[in-house]
Design an enzyme around this catalytic site. Structure first.
Site, short mmCIF file in Angstrom:
data_model
loop_
_atom_site.label_atom_id
_atom_site.label_comp_id
_atom_site.label_asym_id
_atom_site.label_seq_id
_atom_site.Cartn_x
_atom_site.Cartn_y
_atom_site.Cartn_z
N SER A 27 45.51 39.21 46.48
CA SER A 27 45.30 40.66 46.38
C SER A 27 44.12 41.11 47.23
O SER A 27 42.99 40.64 47.02
CB SER A 27 44.99 41.06 44.94
OG SER A 27 46.06 40.76 44.11
N HIS A 58 49.89 44.12 48.41
CA HIS A 58 50.58 42.96 48.97
C HIS A 58 51.61 43.43 49.98
O HIS A 58 52.43 44.28 49.68
CB HIS A 58 51.27 42.17 47.86
CG HIS A 58 50.32 41.46 46.96
ND1 HIS A 58 50.13 40.11 46.99
CD2 HIS A 58 49.48 41.94 46.03
CE1 HIS A 58 49.22 39.78 46.11
NE2 HIS A 58 48.80 40.87 45.51
N HIS A 80 54.43 36.91 42.27
CA HIS A 80 53.81 36.61 40.98
C HIS A 80 54.87 36.44 39.91
O HIS A 80 55.88 37.13 39.90
CB HIS A 80 52.87 37.74 40.56
CG HIS A 80 51.72 37.95 41.50
ND1 HIS A 80 51.80 38.77 42.60
CD2 HIS A 80 50.47 37.43 41.52
CE1 HIS A 80 50.64 38.75 43.24
NE2 HIS A 80 49.82 37.94 42.61
N TYR A 82 54.51 37.40 36.95
CA TYR A 82 54.57 38.64 36.14
C TYR A 82 55.47 39.70 36.74
O TYR A 82 55.85 40.66 36.07
CB TYR A 82 53.17 39.21 35.88
CG TYR A 82 52.40 39.70 37.10
CD1 TYR A 82 52.77 40.85 37.78
CD2 TYR A 82 51.30 38.99 37.57
CE1 TYR A 82 52.07 41.29 38.90
CE2 TYR A 82 50.59 39.42 38.67
CZ TYR A 82 50.98 40.57 39.34
OH TYR A 82 50.30 40.99 40.44
N GLU A 83 55.82 39.55 38.01
CA GLU A 83 56.74 40.51 38.63
C GLU A 83 58.18 40.26 38.17
O GLU A 83 59.06 41.07 38.45
CB GLU A 83 56.68 40.42 40.15
CG GLU A 83 55.36 40.88 40.74
CD GLU A 83 55.30 40.68 42.25
OE1 GLU A 83 55.79 41.57 42.97
OE2 GLU A 83 54.80 39.64 42.69
N ALA A 110 42.34 36.82 43.81
CA ALA A 110 41.30 37.59 43.14
C ALA A 110 41.32 37.12 41.69
O ALA A 110 42.38 36.90 41.13
CB ALA A 110 41.61 39.07 43.23
N MET A 208 46.15 35.43 37.79
CA MET A 208 47.58 35.44 37.47
C MET A 208 48.44 34.80 38.56
O MET A 208 49.60 35.16 38.72
CB MET A 208 48.04 36.89 37.25
CG MET A 208 47.22 37.65 36.21
SD MET A 208 47.69 39.39 36.14
CE MET A 208 46.36 40.06 35.13
N SER A 209 47.85 33.87 39.29
CA SER A 209 48.62 33.27 40.40
C SER A 209 48.18 31.83 40.60
O SER A 209 47.69 31.19 39.69
CB SER A 209 48.38 34.08 41.68
OG SER A 209 47.04 33.97 42.10
N ASN A 232 35.88 40.85 39.41
CA ASN A 232 35.37 41.55 38.22
C ASN A 232 34.93 40.48 37.23
O ASN A 232 35.31 39.32 37.37
CB ASN A 232 36.51 42.39 37.58
CG ASN A 232 37.71 41.52 37.24
OD1 ASN A 232 38.51 41.17 38.11
ND2 ASN A 232 37.83 41.14 35.97
N HIS A 244 42.80 47.55 37.93
CA HIS A 244 43.27 46.98 39.19
C HIS A 244 42.48 47.58 40.36
O HIS A 244 42.22 46.91 41.36
CB HIS A 244 44.77 47.26 39.35
CG HIS A 244 45.38 46.65 40.58
ND1 HIS A 244 45.34 45.29 40.85
CD2 HIS A 244 46.05 47.20 41.62
CE1 HIS A 244 45.95 45.05 41.99
NE2 HIS A 244 46.38 46.19 42.50
N1 HPA Z 1 42.06 38.51 34.69
C1 HPA Z 1 43.22 38.06 35.18
N2 HPA Z 1 43.56 38.20 36.46
C2 HPA Z 1 42.69 38.81 37.27
C3 HPA Z 1 41.46 39.30 36.81
C4 HPA Z 1 41.13 39.14 35.44
O1 HPA Z 1 40.06 39.54 34.96
N3 HPA Z 1 40.84 39.86 37.89
C5 HPA Z 1 41.66 39.69 38.96
N4 HPA Z 1 42.78 39.06 38.59
#
Ligand code: HPA
Length: 271
Positions: A27, A58, A80, A82-83, A110, A208-209, A232, A244
């Protein structure tokens, strides 16, 4: 012919030289592909059997060419879980890279910082991962010619490439962290309690990847370097909600260091 071989044949028809290094750009980190020289960009939708990417930030294309003197194939945008893609689809590009003759991959993402000494904007070299997807991309019949039924994961992330990346960071005066990446399915971010649990497990960052791709890369005998951009702090660490937008903003801020870092790693990558 397997699907990956069909995809490989299609890709090789568009390029003069087969790439040696695979780049998976997470990302907000796809900009690296814009610096590839003599680029051939192939939209995912044109490649036989390739899934198509949907998430914002993306792009959805393979870019093949030369970066810092090295032949690379970059995934600008990844798939992903989750998609709604199947694990087989999420990891299909790794199979295709292997079929193309790629031997080393650099996987980026990320991630939220779990380790409280981290700060948003830090880069973290992934030393290991924890698969918390609740599934595994290798479930199902094993294709012996692709790799073993029970692949070793004791050095899922190459120690030698990690060492190389550390030296590069030193030489460029870029501060890097090192730690364990936890892969969750998403798409919801974690609760504060989940983050506390992941910390007890030994996680330093959560995303998440990456985990599915790295499992398949190990199965295929590829050497892996993983880099997280801490976009973050994970939920509950700071008293603020996650968005996001924050993730995208931070990756935008670290872009320059990330690009310098990646390019020097690639330029001097040990074979
Ligand atoms: N959690 C999960 N996936 C993420 C995060 C997070 O805090 N930041 C970026 N991708």
């Amino acid at each position: 012919m397997t699907n990956a071989v069909e995809a490989k044949d299609y890709i090789l028809k568009q390029v003069d030289q087969a790439p040696k290094i695979g780049l998976i750009l997470g990302s907000g980190l796809g900009v690296l592909a814009e610096d590839i020289e003599n680029p051939i960009a192939i939209p995912y939708q044109d490649i036989p059997h390739f899934p198509v990417s949907t998430v914002s930030g993306h792009k959805g294309q393979l870019v093949i060419g030369t970066l810092e003197g090295q032949l690379v194939v970059a995934m600008q945008g990844r798939f992903h879980f989750y998609e709604g893609y199947q694990m087989e689809q999420v990891t299909f590009p790794i199979r295709v890279m292997k079929a193309l003759g790629v031997e080393q991959i650099i996987v980026t993402n990320a991630a939220g910082g779990i380790n409280e000494s981290f700060k948003p904007g830090h880069l973290m070299l992934i030393e290991d991962h924890i698969n918390n997807f609740g599934t595994n991309p290798l479930i199902g019949k094993n294709e012996e010619e692709l790799g073993p039924r029970f692949p070793d994961m004791s050095e899922a992330y190459s120690k030698r490439l990690l060492q190389h990346a550390k030296q590069v960071a030193d030489s460029l005066n870029i501060q890097v962290q090192q730690g364990v990446y936890v892969g969750n399915t998403g798409p919801s971010y974690e609760t504060g309690s989940e983050v506390k649990m992941l910390r007890k497990w030994g996680g330093d960052a959560v995303g998440m990847s990456t985990v599915p791709e790295v499992i398949v890369a190990n199965h295929a005998g590829l050497e892996v370097l993983g880099i997280s951009c801490i976009s973050n702090m994970a939920a509950g660490i700071l008293d603020q909600p996650l968005t996001h937008e924050e993730v995208m903003e931070t990756t935008e801020q670290v872009k320059e260091d990330f690009l310098r870092f990646m390019k020097e790693i690639i330029r001097t990558l040990p074979v």
